[in-house]
Scaffold this motif. Structure first.
Motif, PDB file in Angstrom:
ATOM      1  N   PRO A  66      30.526  46.512  47.912  1.00  0.00           N
ATOM      2  CA  PRO A  66      31.722  45.982  47.230  1.00  0.00           C
ATOM      3  C   PRO A  66      31.485  45.654  45.755  1.00  0.00           C
ATOM      4  O   PRO A  66      32.373  45.873  44.926  1.00  0.00           O
ATOM      5  N   ASP A  67      30.294  45.159  45.421  1.00  0.00           N
ATOM      6  CA  ASP A  67      30.008  44.844  44.016  1.00  0.00           C
ATOM      7  C   ASP A  67      30.037  46.104  43.159  1.00  0.00           C
ATOM      8  O   ASP A  67      30.597  46.117  42.063  1.00  0.00           O
ATOM      9  N   ILE A  68      29.454  47.152  43.656  1.00  0.00           N
ATOM     10  CA  ILE A  68      29.421  48.413  42.916  1.00  0.00           C
ATOM     11  C   ILE A  68      30.816  49.009  42.842  1.00  0.00           C
ATOM     12  O   ILE A  68      31.260  49.470  41.788  1.00  0.00           O
ATOM     13  N   GLU A  72      33.441  50.337  39.713  1.00  0.00           N
ATOM     14  CA  GLU A  72      33.981  51.700  39.711  1.00  0.00           C
ATOM     15  C   GLU A  72      35.506  51.690  39.589  1.00  0.00           C
ATOM     16  O   GLU A  72      36.084  52.547  38.937  1.00  0.00           O
ATOM     17  N   MET A  73      36.163  50.735  40.215  1.00  0.00           N
ATOM     18  CA  MET A  73      37.625  50.703  40.252  1.00  0.00           C
ATOM     19  C   MET A  73      38.249  50.297  38.918  1.00  0.00           C
ATOM     20  O   MET A  73      39.443  50.446  38.735  1.00  0.00           O
ATOM     21  N   LEU A  74      37.481  49.798  37.998  1.00  0.00           N
ATOM     22  CA  LEU A  74      38.027  49.411  36.704  1.00  0.00           C
ATOM     23  C   LEU A  74      38.538  50.617  35.921  1.00  0.00           C
ATOM     24  O   LEU A  74      39.406  50.488  35.076  1.00  0.00           O
ATOM     25  N   VAL A  99      34.875  54.068  50.500  1.00  0.00           N
ATOM     26  CA  VAL A  99      35.871  54.821  49.736  1.00  0.00           C
ATOM     27  C   VAL A  99      37.120  53.964  49.647  1.00  0.00           C
ATOM     28  O   VAL A  99      37.527  53.345  50.627  1.00  0.00           O
ATOM     29  N   ILE A 100      37.713  53.944  48.458  1.00  0.00           N
ATOM     30  CA  ILE A 100      38.970  53.221  48.278  1.00  0.00           C
ATOM     31  C   ILE A 100      39.885  54.065  47.408  1.00  0.00           C
ATOM     32  O   ILE A 100      39.440  54.732  46.473  1.00  0.00           O
ATOM     33  N   CYS A 101      41.157  54.059  47.766  1.00  0.00           N
ATOM     34  CA  CYS A 101      42.144  54.838  47.029  1.00  0.00           C
ATOM     35  C   CYS A 101      43.402  53.997  46.875  1.00  0.00           C
ATOM     36  O   CYS A 101      43.927  53.469  47.863  1.00  0.00           O
ATOM     37  N   LEU A 102      43.870  53.862  45.646  1.00  0.00           N
ATOM     38  CA  LEU A 102      45.095  53.114  45.359  1.00  0.00           C
ATOM     39  C   LEU A 102      46.215  54.105  45.051  1.00  0.00           C
ATOM     40  O   LEU A 102      46.021  55.049  44.302  1.00  0.00           O
ATOM     41  N   LYS A 103      47.401  53.877  45.640  1.00  0.00           N
ATOM     42  CA  LYS A 103      48.552  54.737  45.365  1.00  0.00           C
ATOM     43  C   LYS A 103      49.738  53.856  44.987  1.00  0.00           C
ATOM     44  O   LYS A 103      50.095  52.937  45.714  1.00  0.00           O
TER      45      LYS A 103
END
Length: 106
Positions: A66-68, A72-74, A99-103
């Motif tokens: 989660p920290d990494i 990455e999500m910034l 893996v995370i994906c925002l829509k």
């Protein structure tokens, strides 16, 4: 039993002895290398870390994801990261990924 030793000391010593294929018994705890795969590419762990158990190794691999991922999500709305763990012989022994994906919705 040598002077200064007691049953607790002997029990603690026994816990740290592990059979190894090449040498019989070893008091050395294994060193593992946590290599990071992210959008920046591969970051190889050159130093490694010693873990007293496989469970502690698993917990550390999961803890750092989660920290990494937060970093990455910034920059993007999608991120995939993985930590691949090598043992001292260079064999991959564990892989943890996230893996995370925002829509956005209109």
């Amino acid at each position: 039993m040598p002077d200064g030793w007691n049953n607790t000391s002997l029990r603690e010593l026994t816990i740290h002895l592990r059979p190894t294929p090449r040498t019989g018994f070893s008091c050395k705890m294994p060193r593992y290398y946590l290599d990071l795969y992210s959008s920046d590419g591969l970051t190889v762990d050159e130093e490694g870390q010693v873990f007293e158990s496989r469970d502690r190794l698993r917990r550390e691999a999961v803890r750092i994801l989660p920290d990494i991922l937060r970093d990455e999500m910034l920059e993007d709305d999608r991120a995939a990261i993985a930590v691949k763990v090598r043992d001292e012989a260079g064999s991959h022994v564990l892989e943890a990924s996230l893996v995370i994906c925002l829509k956005w919705r209109a």
